[in-house]
Design a protein around this motif. Sequence first.
Motif, PDB file in Angstrom:
ATOM      1  N   GLU A 154       0.834  -1.205   0.000  1.00 57.23           N
ATOM      2  CA  GLU A 154       0.000   0.000   0.000  1.00 57.23           C
ATOM      3  C   GLU A 154       0.873   1.261   0.000  1.00 57.23           C
ATOM      4  O   GLU A 154       0.613   2.211  -0.746  1.00 57.23           O
ATOM      5  CB  GLU A 154      -0.923   0.006   1.219  1.00 57.23           C
ATOM      6  CG  GLU A 154      -2.091  -0.968   1.126  1.00 57.23           C
ATOM      7  CD  GLU A 154      -3.160  -0.501   0.155  1.00 57.23           C
ATOM      8  OE1 GLU A 154      -3.082   0.644  -0.319  1.00 57.23           O
ATOM      9  OE2 GLU A 154      -4.073  -1.296  -0.134  1.00 57.23           O
ATOM     10  N   LEU A 188       2.019   4.354  -3.475  1.00 59.82           N
ATOM     11  CA  LEU A 188       1.724   5.785  -3.528  1.00 59.82           C
ATOM     12  C   LEU A 188       2.545   6.442  -4.643  1.00 59.82           C
ATOM     13  O   LEU A 188       3.721   6.128  -4.826  1.00 59.82           O
ATOM     14  CB  LEU A 188       2.046   6.445  -2.188  1.00 59.82           C
ATOM     15  CG  LEU A 188       1.185   5.978  -1.006  1.00 59.82           C
ATOM     16  CD1 LEU A 188       1.721   6.550   0.295  1.00 59.82           C
ATOM     17  CD2 LEU A 188      -0.268   6.393  -1.202  1.00 59.82           C
ATOM     18  N   GLN A 211      -2.706  10.120   2.474  1.00 58.98           N
ATOM     19  CA  GLN A 211      -3.314   9.083   1.639  1.00 58.98           C
ATOM     20  C   GLN A 211      -2.942   7.691   2.147  1.00 58.98           C
ATOM     21  O   GLN A 211      -3.779   6.779   2.160  1.00 58.98           O
ATOM     22  CB  GLN A 211      -2.863   9.247   0.188  1.00 58.98           C
ATOM     23  CG  GLN A 211      -3.562   8.295  -0.776  1.00 58.98           C
ATOM     24  CD  GLN A 211      -3.121   8.509  -2.218  1.00 58.98           C
ATOM     25  OE1 GLN A 211      -2.226   9.304  -2.498  1.00 58.98           O
ATOM     26  NE2 GLN A 211      -3.752   7.798  -3.138  1.00 58.98           N
ATOM     27  N   ALA A 212      -1.709   7.530   2.594  1.00 58.59           N
ATOM     28  CA  ALA A 212      -1.269   6.240   3.132  1.00 58.59           C
ATOM     29  C   ALA A 212      -2.095   5.860   4.351  1.00 58.59           C
ATOM     30  O   ALA A 212      -2.539   4.706   4.490  1.00 58.59           O
ATOM     31  CB  ALA A 212       0.215   6.306   3.491  1.00 58.59           C
ATOM     32  N   ARG A 264      -5.119   6.921   5.164  1.00 62.91           N
ATOM     33  CA  ARG A 264      -6.507   6.645   4.786  1.00 62.91           C
ATOM     34  C   ARG A 264      -6.635   5.276   4.106  1.00 62.91           C
ATOM     35  O   ARG A 264      -7.574   4.532   4.370  1.00 62.91           O
ATOM     36  CB  ARG A 264      -7.037   7.749   3.863  1.00 62.91           C
ATOM     37  CG  ARG A 264      -7.367   9.046   4.612  1.00 62.91           C
ATOM     38  CD  ARG A 264      -8.064  10.062   3.735  1.00 62.91           C
ATOM     39  NE  ARG A 264      -7.136  10.682   2.787  1.00 62.91           N
ATOM     40  CZ  ARG A 264      -7.095  10.415   1.501  1.00 62.91           C
ATOM     41  NH1 ARG A 264      -7.941   9.511   0.984  1.00 62.91           N
ATOM     42  NH2 ARG A 264      -6.248  11.018   0.702  1.00 62.91           N
ATOM     43  N   ARG A 265      -5.686   4.943   3.253  1.00 56.79           N
ATOM     44  CA  ARG A 265      -5.723   3.638   2.579  1.00 56.79           C
ATOM     45  C   ARG A 265      -5.586   2.487   3.569  1.00 56.79           C
ATOM     46  O   ARG A 265      -6.344   1.511   3.529  1.00 56.79           O
ATOM     47  CB  ARG A 265      -4.576   3.557   1.557  1.00 56.79           C
ATOM     48  CG  ARG A 265      -4.829   4.240   0.241  1.00 56.79           C
ATOM     49  CD  ARG A 265      -3.708   3.879  -0.709  1.00 56.79           C
ATOM     50  NE  ARG A 265      -3.837   4.506  -2.005  1.00 56.79           N
ATOM     51  CZ  ARG A 265      -2.995   4.282  -3.024  1.00 56.79           C
ATOM     52  NH1 ARG A 265      -1.975   3.455  -2.855  1.00 56.79           N
ATOM     53  NH2 ARG A 265      -3.186   4.883  -4.176  1.00 56.79           N
ATOM     54  N   ARG A 272      -8.525  -0.264   4.655  1.00 62.90           N
ATOM     55  CA  ARG A 272      -8.361  -1.684   4.317  1.00 62.90           C
ATOM     56  C   ARG A 272      -8.190  -2.549   5.560  1.00 62.90           C
ATOM     57  O   ARG A 272      -8.644  -3.691   5.585  1.00 62.90           O
ATOM     58  CB  ARG A 272      -7.139  -1.845   3.402  1.00 62.90           C
ATOM     59  CG  ARG A 272      -6.936  -3.270   2.922  1.00 62.90           C
ATOM     60  CD  ARG A 272      -5.838  -3.340   1.894  1.00 62.90           C
ATOM     61  NE  ARG A 272      -5.631  -4.712   1.425  1.00 62.90           N
ATOM     62  CZ  ARG A 272      -4.718  -5.073   0.545  1.00 62.90           C
ATOM     63  NH1 ARG A 272      -3.919  -4.142   0.004  1.00 62.90           N
ATOM     64  NH2 ARG A 272      -4.582  -6.331   0.172  1.00 62.90           N
TER      65      ARG A 272
END
Length: 325
Positions: free
Chosen positions: A239, A243, A285-286, A288-289, A293
């Motif tokens: 993940e 990015l 973003q990391a 949130r991802r 998940r």
Amino acid sequence: MTQPEVRTDSVGTVVVAGAANLAIAVAKLIAGVLSGSAAMLSEAVHSVADTTTEVLLYLALRRGARPADARHPFGYGKESYVWAFLAALFTFVAGAGFAITHGVTTILVHEHSGDYLASYVVLAVSFALESISLARAVRQVRAESRRWRTTPRRFLRLTSDTAVKAVFFEDSAALIGLVLAAAGVALSQLTGDELWDGIASVLIGVLLLVVATVLAHSNISLLVGRAVPERLRDEIADEIAGLPAVRRIHTLLTMQLGPSDVLVAAKVDFDDEASGATIEAAADQAERRLTARHPHIRYVFLDPTRTDRPGDDPQPGGPGGTPAG
């Protein structure tokens, strides 16, 4: 950022097991006193130890789910492992110690008083109640293993939810202990020799020693700061490496902060042209991802780090310089 919550499924499993063990302990104690069977008395102490264990596991779930505060910024998740370790220690000292000691005494003295009927009735009822408790634990283990896309055996070996693990192992040991007690009582009645009753009591004690040792080792590992399973760690690395602004991951560290809390910290080499705003956006973003998940991931820290300088090799424990995908 969400706060940890009490695992209602685990709480339910613990409460069911505790109620069953309490009722069984009283019945076994009465049967043990009436029959004079060492194995029955050992099983009574076994159930008392299991009941105490469930109380400690309930405390572990409740206290470990308290929200973070100024003195404990990462929350109280690890406290759950303290209480779970104390539960395993109690089983080791009280349950196993009494069973082995009483069994050896019976082997040496060969005394027995009372009839055997009470023992057989209580053993049958206890087996039924323990089976109900174990069935609930098995359902939770299977559900959790499906959620994590793994086998029940692997889930039990790697799970950080020591409450459901403890209930599963203790209920399994309880059923085996009942079979041993029944065999000891039956052989003693058939042969007229209380040696078999004493041997059954000693075997029950050894069984408790094994279970307590396994659970204590698991909780110690989590207290020290165990990493997440390798497959989950690889998914986290993928993940982050995926990015857009990331060139490679220099070091990736993970740790279980509690049954439902995971910390992720990584040294990441971003593109040289990436601006501060781009790096901030990538870090956001990391997080949130990863949290979308894997809801168990509660903290994500990325440290921008150059990895192309001479002598700047990936550190031990990192993914060996995982390149971006």
